[in-house]
Design a protein around this motif. Structure first.
Motif, PDB file in Angstrom:
ATOM      1  N   TYR A 177      20.044  11.598  -1.721  1.00  0.00           N
ATOM      2  CA  TYR A 177      21.295  12.248  -1.315  1.00  0.00           C
ATOM      3  C   TYR A 177      22.513  11.396  -1.679  1.00  0.00           C
ATOM      4  O   TYR A 177      23.569  11.933  -2.025  1.00  0.00           O
ATOM      5  CB  TYR A 177      21.259  12.532   0.185  1.00  0.00           C
ATOM      6  CG  TYR A 177      20.103  13.430   0.573  1.00  0.00           C
ATOM      7  CD1 TYR A 177      20.201  14.817   0.415  1.00  0.00           C
ATOM      8  CD2 TYR A 177      18.915  12.907   1.063  1.00  0.00           C
ATOM      9  CE1 TYR A 177      19.139  15.646   0.748  1.00  0.00           C
ATOM     10  CE2 TYR A 177      17.855  13.722   1.399  1.00  0.00           C
ATOM     11  CZ  TYR A 177      17.966  15.091   1.237  1.00  0.00           C
ATOM     12  OH  TYR A 177      16.905  15.898   1.554  1.00  0.00           O
ATOM     13  N   VAL A 178      22.350  10.078  -1.617  1.00  0.00           N
ATOM     14  CA  VAL A 178      23.448   9.191  -1.994  1.00  0.00           C
ATOM     15  C   VAL A 178      23.764   9.347  -3.475  1.00  0.00           C
ATOM     16  O   VAL A 178      24.931   9.459  -3.877  1.00  0.00           O
ATOM     17  CB  VAL A 178      23.105   7.727  -1.664  1.00  0.00           C
ATOM     18  CG1 VAL A 178      24.179   6.789  -2.202  1.00  0.00           C
ATOM     19  CG2 VAL A 178      22.939   7.535  -0.159  1.00  0.00           C
ATOM     20  N   ARG A 180      23.170  11.895  -5.292  1.00  0.00           N
ATOM     21  CA  ARG A 180      23.723  13.237  -5.501  1.00  0.00           C
ATOM     22  C   ARG A 180      25.227  13.255  -5.224  1.00  0.00           C
ATOM     23  O   ARG A 180      25.996  13.904  -5.938  1.00  0.00           O
ATOM     24  CB  ARG A 180      23.006  14.242  -4.601  1.00  0.00           C
ATOM     25  CG  ARG A 180      23.320  15.697  -4.934  1.00  0.00           C
ATOM     26  CD  ARG A 180      22.460  16.633  -4.100  1.00  0.00           C
ATOM     27  NE  ARG A 180      21.038  16.378  -4.292  1.00  0.00           N
ATOM     28  CZ  ARG A 180      20.088  16.944  -3.556  1.00  0.00           C
ATOM     29  NH1 ARG A 180      20.414  17.781  -2.584  1.00  0.00           N
ATOM     30  NH2 ARG A 180      18.820  16.683  -3.801  1.00  0.00           N
ATOM     31  N   VAL A 181      25.648  12.523  -4.201  1.00  0.00           N
ATOM     32  CA  VAL A 181      27.072  12.412  -3.894  1.00  0.00           C
ATOM     33  C   VAL A 181      27.803  11.747  -5.057  1.00  0.00           C
ATOM     34  O   VAL A 181      28.870  12.202  -5.489  1.00  0.00           O
ATOM     35  CB  VAL A 181      27.289  11.616  -2.589  1.00  0.00           C
ATOM     36  CG1 VAL A 181      28.773  11.289  -2.401  1.00  0.00           C
ATOM     37  CG2 VAL A 181      26.771  12.395  -1.395  1.00  0.00           C
ATOM     38  N   TYR A 184      28.359  14.157  -8.099  1.00  0.00           N
ATOM     39  CA  TYR A 184      29.469  15.101  -8.019  1.00  0.00           C
ATOM     40  C   TYR A 184      30.822  14.424  -7.844  1.00  0.00           C
ATOM     41  O   TYR A 184      31.859  15.045  -8.099  1.00  0.00           O
ATOM     42  CB  TYR A 184      29.227  16.084  -6.870  1.00  0.00           C
ATOM     43  CG  TYR A 184      28.089  17.043  -7.158  1.00  0.00           C
ATOM     44  CD1 TYR A 184      28.226  18.039  -8.118  1.00  0.00           C
ATOM     45  CD2 TYR A 184      26.866  16.929  -6.505  1.00  0.00           C
ATOM     46  CE1 TYR A 184      27.184  18.910  -8.407  1.00  0.00           C
ATOM     47  CE2 TYR A 184      25.814  17.795  -6.784  1.00  0.00           C
ATOM     48  CZ  TYR A 184      25.983  18.777  -7.732  1.00  0.00           C
ATOM     49  OH  TYR A 184      24.939  19.629  -8.029  1.00  0.00           O
ATOM     50  N   ALA A 185      30.813  13.148  -7.416  1.00  0.00           N
ATOM     51  CA  ALA A 185      32.072  12.412  -7.286  1.00  0.00           C
ATOM     52  C   ALA A 185      32.457  11.712  -8.580  1.00  0.00           C
ATOM     53  O   ALA A 185      33.525  11.113  -8.664  1.00  0.00           O
ATOM     54  CB  ALA A 185      31.966  11.380  -6.155  1.00  0.00           C
ATOM     55  N   LEU A 195      36.771  16.228  -6.744  1.00  0.00           N
ATOM     56  CA  LEU A 195      37.200  15.966  -5.380  1.00  0.00           C
ATOM     57  C   LEU A 195      38.668  16.328  -5.207  1.00  0.00           C
ATOM     58  O   LEU A 195      39.463  16.257  -6.145  1.00  0.00           O
ATOM     59  CB  LEU A 195      36.988  14.488  -5.043  1.00  0.00           C
ATOM     60  CG  LEU A 195      35.535  14.001  -5.012  1.00  0.00           C
ATOM     61  CD1 LEU A 195      35.502  12.516  -4.712  1.00  0.00           C
ATOM     62  CD2 LEU A 195      34.728  14.764  -3.979  1.00  0.00           C
ATOM     63  N   TYR A 199      41.046  12.583  -1.931  1.00  0.00           N
ATOM     64  CA  TYR A 199      39.827  11.798  -2.081  1.00  0.00           C
ATOM     65  C   TYR A 199      39.673  11.257  -3.503  1.00  0.00           C
ATOM     66  O   TYR A 199      38.578  10.855  -3.897  1.00  0.00           O
ATOM     67  CB  TYR A 199      38.604  12.645  -1.733  1.00  0.00           C
ATOM     68  CG  TYR A 199      38.593  13.138  -0.306  1.00  0.00           C
ATOM     69  CD1 TYR A 199      38.368  12.258   0.747  1.00  0.00           C
ATOM     70  CD2 TYR A 199      38.810  14.472  -0.015  1.00  0.00           C
ATOM     71  CE1 TYR A 199      38.360  12.699   2.060  1.00  0.00           C
ATOM     72  CE2 TYR A 199      38.804  14.931   1.298  1.00  0.00           C
ATOM     73  CZ  TYR A 199      38.576  14.044   2.321  1.00  0.00           C
ATOM     74  OH  TYR A 199      38.571  14.483   3.619  1.00  0.00           O
ATOM     75  N   ASN A 206      35.068   4.229  -8.127  1.00  0.00           N
ATOM     76  CA  ASN A 206      33.653   4.542  -8.269  1.00  0.00           C
ATOM     77  C   ASN A 206      33.116   3.851  -9.524  1.00  0.00           C
ATOM     78  O   ASN A 206      33.524   4.182 -10.639  1.00  0.00           O
ATOM     79  CB  ASN A 206      33.483   6.064  -8.370  1.00  0.00           C
ATOM     80  CG  ASN A 206      32.042   6.490  -8.538  1.00  0.00           C
ATOM     81  OD1 ASN A 206      31.151   5.672  -8.732  1.00  0.00           O
ATOM     82  ND2 ASN A 206      31.817   7.785  -8.475  1.00  0.00           N
TER      83      ASN A 206
END
Length: 259
Positions: A177-178, A180-181, A184-185, A195, A199, A206
């Protein structure tokens, strides 16, 4: 720590064996075998191109398939390295519990294995560059530097994840899940991420976004990479690797007790 480093260097034959066996194991029961290293990124591009362009009617970026293939291949290397490195010690738990080996070798071997796979991805990128008539400029000389920084970054994160996963087995599930974030970020399938403006810092700071954008700058746009961002990633990654080697040398006996 010096003794631990010498032990790691003396086991370079084991490292070679782990990388070679890891490459063989990935497609052991596959009919197409190593051909999947080429097919996988191509199929990914087709799927996301259909999603973004056909279904969502986005993808206004010039040479969008090329934009997409660079992002997806770099991301595939990052995500697969983190996923495999996190469980690297657990995968060889039967060996680790019986024979003394420097445990840091296992995440290193999985990182190098995925780096080899990443090299095949460049064949796909080269094919797309030729297809769309995009000729990289002299900035392409920085490509080996990008690969080096990416590898050091993944090695640092992989060493941390491999150690922690031994004690927190749920980390491998949470990692899905991390990542996956981060997918998309980061500007993987959309330029600049998706975003909201408030954000935007999640993209600016990143490391995945910095690395992916730098590859596109060098290969696609003829621009210089983000040296500041890459430099920060490199320095922090080297510091993390140095700390983790020291930490492994002092605390890896706890791994045996936990297995």
């Amino acid at each position: 720590m010096k003794t631990y480093l010498k032990e790691m260097l003396s086991r370079k034959d084991l490292l070679y064996y782990l990388v070679r066996s890891g490459l063989k194991a990935e497609h052991r029961n596959s009919y197409l075998g190593y051909l999947w290293w080429l097919l996988d990124p191509l199929l990914n591009v087709m799927v996301f191109y259909f999603l973004v362009v056909v279904i969502l009617d986005r993808g206004d970026t010039e040479n969008f398939p090329l934009f997409l293939v660079i992002g997806l291949i770099v991301w595939r290397c990052i995500s697969s390295t983190l996923s495999s490195s996190s469980g690297s010690i657990m995968r060889y738990s039967s060996i680790v519990s019986q024979v003394y080996l420097p445990k840091a070798l296992f995440p290193i071997s999985f990182t190098l294995t995925q780096l080899f796979n990443f090299a095949f991805g460049f064949l796909v990128i080269a094919a797309f560059l030729i297809w769309f008539g995009v000729m990289p400029g002299w900035e392409v000389v920085f490509l080996p530097l990008l690969v080096l920084i990416q590898t050091v970054f993944l090695l640092a994160i992989g060493m941390i994840l491999a150690y922690v996963t031994v004690f927190v087995r749920d980390l491998e599930n949470v990692l899905q899940y991390v990542t996956r974030v981060f997918f998309y970020a980061s500007p993987i399938i959309w330029e600049g991420g998706r975003l909201p403006p408030e954000y935007s810092w999640a993209v600016t700071y990143n490391p995945v976004a910095v690395i992916v954008t730098s590859y596109r700058d060098v290969l696609m746009y003829g621009n210089l990479p983000d040296f500041l961002g890459l430099g920060i990633i490199l320095v922090l990654s080297i510091a993390a690797i140095w700390f983790m080697v020291w930490y492994y040398s002092r605390h890896e006996h706890k791994i045996i007790k936990s297995l």
